[in-house]
Motif scaffolding. Structure first.
Motif, PDB file in Angstrom:
ATOM      1  N   GLU A 136       0.832  -1.205   0.000  1.00  0.00           N
ATOM      2  CA  GLU A 136       0.000   0.000   0.000  1.00  0.00           C
ATOM      3  C   GLU A 136       0.869   1.259   0.000  1.00  0.00           C
ATOM      4  O   GLU A 136       0.613   2.205  -0.751  1.00  0.00           O
ATOM      5  N   ALA A 137       1.928   1.255   0.812  1.00  0.00           N
ATOM      6  CA  ALA A 137       2.809   2.416   0.901  1.00  0.00           C
ATOM      7  C   ALA A 137       3.567   2.644  -0.408  1.00  0.00           C
ATOM      8  O   ALA A 137       3.700   3.786  -0.870  1.00  0.00           O
ATOM      9  N   VAL A 138       4.077   1.569  -1.005  1.00  0.00           N
ATOM     10  CA  VAL A 138       4.832   1.713  -2.255  1.00  0.00           C
ATOM     11  C   VAL A 138       3.911   2.137  -3.405  1.00  0.00           C
ATOM     12  O   VAL A 138       4.275   2.993  -4.216  1.00  0.00           O
ATOM     13  N   VAL A 139       2.732   1.566  -3.477  1.00  0.00           N
ATOM     14  CA  VAL A 139       1.781   1.950  -4.525  1.00  0.00           C
ATOM     15  C   VAL A 139       1.369   3.410  -4.357  1.00  0.00           C
ATOM     16  O   VAL A 139       1.283   4.166  -5.346  1.00  0.00           O
ATOM     17  N   TYR A 140       1.129   3.828  -3.119  1.00  0.00           N
ATOM     18  CA  TYR A 140       0.761   5.223  -2.860  1.00  0.00           C
ATOM     19  C   TYR A 140       1.869   6.161  -3.336  1.00  0.00           C
ATOM     20  O   TYR A 140       1.614   7.163  -4.010  1.00  0.00           O
ATOM     21  N   CYS A 141       3.104   5.823  -3.012  1.00  0.00           N
ATOM     22  CA  CYS A 141       4.255   6.621  -3.422  1.00  0.00           C
ATOM     23  C   CYS A 141       4.401   6.627  -4.949  1.00  0.00           C
ATOM     24  O   CYS A 141       4.752   7.643  -5.546  1.00  0.00           O
ATOM     25  N   SER A 142       4.132   5.491  -5.569  1.00  0.00           N
ATOM     26  CA  SER A 142       4.328   5.359  -7.014  1.00  0.00           C
ATOM     27  C   SER A 142       3.436   6.297  -7.817  1.00  0.00           C
ATOM     28  O   SER A 142       3.814   6.721  -8.918  1.00  0.00           O
TER      29      SER A 142
END
Length: 247
Positions: A136-142
């Motif tokens: 979730e954190a990486v997708v949000y950042c992406s």
């Protein structure tokens, strides 16, 4: 010539089932997806041999590259480091990726291998993965990174390779055990694990692998300018690049 002419494709369903009942390594099972006749293996070897000079160890590992073509051997190794991805999931994904390539042409100007960067699109589309805090954190950042990239990138000849690198760094972020650390990938690792096409380097001066490495460094520098140097870190001691995830 298309991919279908170079491999004896197996849909993978039986191979995935076999994995549950056997301890055979994932890369050997993956090789069964893309078995080749001796004539097909010779054609693949001829195709890949044109590019081996651009990469660090392709020549020494040519048998492995031929056996797994169009799957990059390092793709399996990298995805195996993601704690929540199990081998059957990797095999199913690889099977789908190969199936989608079957009728596509094998381009003469690039190796045409499936690298771990391609796993990004699969990863961000799976609802079960989206529930995991790290994903979730990486997708949000992406979302911010990819939007900035698509809006601000100004070098069209480098854009496909730059997108591959960005997707690879997003996937790699999930292989380090802690998405907030400063562990990343070096330009040489990205060059070799993605087999980035040697765009514009058909007749490079000097060592071909060094010429492509210099190009990867240039693309990484441009990526940092476009998406923000705080968003993609560079560690001066390890020479690693990575996506910086905000807590």
């Amino acid at each position: 010539m298309n991919y279908r002419e170079l491999i004896q494709f197996d849909s993978g369903a039986e191979i995935v089932r076999q994995h549950a009942a056997a301890s055979e390594p994932t890369h050997l099972l993956a090789a069964r997806l893309v078995q080749k006749t001796p004539a097909q293996a010779a054609l693949v070897r001829e195709h890949l041999s044109k590019f081996a000079k651009f990469y660090g160890s392709m020549s020494e590992r040519m048998d492995e590259f031929v056996a797994l073509f169009p799957i990059h051997p390092d793709c399996i190794a990298v995805l195996g480091k993601i704690s929540f991805i199990q081998p059957p999931e990797i095999l199913r994904w690889l099977s789908d990726e190969v199936k989608n390539l079957l009728d596509a042409p094998v381009h003469a100007d690039q190796p045409g291998l499936i690298g771990y960067d391609r796993f990004w699109e699969h990863l961000r589309r799976q609802p079960e993965f989206q529930k995991l805090p790290d994903v979730e954190a990486v997708v949000y950042c992406s979302k911010t990174l990819l939007a900035a990239f698509e809006k601000n990138w100004t070098r069209p000849e480098w854009k496909p390779a730059a997108r591959q690198i960005l997707h690879a760094l997003l996937v790699h972020r999930l292989t380090t055990g802690d998405i907030y650390n400063l562990h990343g990938a070096t330009p040489a690792e990205l060059r070799d694990a993605l087999c980035l096409p040697p765009t514009g380097l058909e007749n490079p001066g000097g060592e071909p692998s060094e010429a492509l490495l210099s190009l990867v460094v240039e693309i990484l520098g441009e990526l940092r300018k476009v998406v923000g140097e705080k968003s993609i870190f560079f560690h001066p001691h390890t020479h690693q690049y990575g996506v910086h995830i905000q807590k």
